[in-house]
Scaffold this active site. Structure first.
Site, PDB file in Angstrom:
ATOM      1  CG  ASN A   1      -1.766   1.204   1.367  1.00  0.00           C
ATOM      2  OD1 ASN A   1      -1.798   2.047   0.464  1.00  0.00           O
ATOM      3  ND2 ASN A   1      -2.478   1.313   2.487  1.00  0.00           N
TER       4      ASN A   1
ATOM      5  CE  LYS B   1      -0.332   3.095   4.838  1.00  0.00           C
ATOM      6  NZ  LYS B   1      -0.246   3.174   6.283  1.00  0.00           N
TER       7      LYS B   1
ATOM      8  CG  HIS C   1      -5.896   1.812   5.284  1.00  0.00           C
ATOM      9  ND1 HIS C   1      -5.487   2.704   6.240  1.00  0.00           N
ATOM     10  CD2 HIS C   1      -4.869   0.958   5.085  1.00  0.00           C
ATOM     11  CE1 HIS C   1      -4.247   2.399   6.601  1.00  0.00           C
ATOM     12  NE2 HIS C   1      -3.844   1.342   5.924  1.00  0.00           N
TER      13      HIS C   1
ATOM     14  CD  GLU D   1      -3.125   5.329   6.764  1.00  0.00           C
ATOM     15  OE1 GLU D   1      -3.145   5.360   5.520  1.00  0.00           O
ATOM     16  OE2 GLU D   1      -2.181   4.826   7.410  1.00  0.00           O
TER      17      GLU D   1
ATOM     18  CD  GLU E   1      -3.563  -2.527   7.234  1.00  0.00           C
ATOM     19  OE1 GLU E   1      -2.503  -2.780   6.659  1.00  0.00           O
ATOM     20  OE2 GLU E   1      -4.156  -1.447   7.091  1.00  0.00           O
TER      21      GLU E   1
ATOM     22  N   GLY F   1       2.431   2.149  10.895  1.00  0.00           N
ATOM     23  CA  GLY F   1       3.392   3.245  10.768  1.00  0.00           C
ATOM     24  C   GLY F   1       4.067   3.613  12.079  1.00  0.00           C
TER      25      GLY F   1
ATOM     26  CB  SER G   1       5.150  -1.923  12.039  1.00  0.00           C
ATOM     27  OG  SER G   1       4.736  -0.585  12.299  1.00  0.00           O
TER      28      SER G   1
ATOM     29  N   GLY H   1       2.837  -1.106   4.259  1.00  0.00           N
ATOM     30  CA  GLY H   1       2.917   0.315   3.940  1.00  0.00           C
ATOM     31  C   GLY H   1       4.356   0.721   3.684  1.00  0.00           C
ATOM     32  N   GLY H   2       4.993   1.278   4.697  1.00  0.00           N
ATOM     33  CA  GLY H   2       6.343   1.825   4.571  1.00  0.00           C
ATOM     34  C   GLY H   2       7.328   0.927   3.841  1.00  0.00           C
TER      35      GLY H   2
END
Ligand code: 13P
Length: 253
Positions: A9, A11, A98, A100, A170, A176, A216, A237-238
């Site tokens: 993802n 983002k 999600h 977010e 999640e 994150g 993470s 993500g990251g």
């Protein structure tokens, strides 16, 4: 056998050039490593979808997904992107719900149920996200809380429809933050969600629904998380923004 999925993802990251470079590197490494049993899904921001899809080309096992879709079918909804439009660009997956989007765009279970229906009606597999806040985890009510997210947004679906859904657990406190759920915490929750799906749709259906972990996940902790019997992949993500890190996660599966 359930599908194994590693989804990235992105983002709201990556310029055009950065996205092209990242995609080329991932596709090339995926081919070089001859990975066969893990489906990789890249979920870039909307403008990247077409060029990313072109770079993926005929690479089997790599697919493109979106990060969101509209709850509306078509028409005068400025700024929105429908599941039908996504589908026409060769998109196969779409992340829905999600945390977010739930938090910053106030998307609730009812709206997400409509988005899931839109996705399915247009041949997309929703990657339906669920997860609890730190407050709920500390209160010990995470299991009923997350189960309810599924009940409220998904349990109107038929067995055939839910079979096309991918779930992503999640925990919000792990997104994150560098603070991942332990492999045991993830397994416990995934097993609970699968039982919940089983109670509604029967064991066979539940056993075929992939449940991904997100929060993470990185090259260092992926192998342990992915070794758990009910963890069927990751939503990353990251670490999906660096080709090496992302590939290490895929390889550790
Ligand atoms: P991080 O991997 O950056 O924690 O993000 C997880 C996530 O939100 C994927 O959808």
């Amino acid at each position: 056998m359930r599908k194994k999925i590693i989804a990235g993802n992105w983002k709201m990251n990556m310029t055009f050039e950065e996205g092209q470079k990242l995609t080329s590197e991932i596709v090339n490494m995926y081919k070089d490593e001859n990975i066969q049993d893990v489906t990789v899904v890249l979920n870039p921001p909307f403008p990247h979808i077409h060029p990313v899809k072109k770079l993926i080309g005929e690479t089997s096992g790599v697919a493109v997904g979106a990060q969101n879709c509209s709850d509306k079918e078509s028409g005068a909804y400025t700024g929105e992107v429908s599941a039908k439009i996504l589908s026409s660009f060769g998109v196969e997956y779409v992340i829905i719900g999600h945390s977010e989007r739930r938090e910053y765009f106030k998307e609730d279970n009812e709206l997400l149920a409509v988005k899931v229906k839109q996705a399915l009606a247009n041949g997309l597999s929703p990657i339906f996200c669920c997860g609890e806040s730190l407050e709920i985890r500390e209160a010990g009510t995470h299991e009923p809380n997350v189960k309810f997210q599924l009940t409220d947004s998904l349990f109107d679906l038929t067995a055939e429809e839910i079979s096309k859904v991918v779930i992503a657990y999640e925990p919000i406190w792990a997104i994150g933050t560098g603070k991942t759920a332990t492999a045991d915490q993830a397994q416990e929750m995934h097993a609970a969600l699968r039982r919940h799906l089983g109670n509604k749709y029967g064991k066979e259906v539940a056993n075929n629904i992939p449940i991904l972990y997100g929060g993470s996940m990185n090259a260092g902790n992926a192998a342990e998380l992915l070794s758990k019997p009910d963890v069927d992949g990751g939503l990353i993500g990251g670490a999906s923004l660096k080709s090496r890190d992302f590939l290490e996660i895929i390889k550790s599966y």
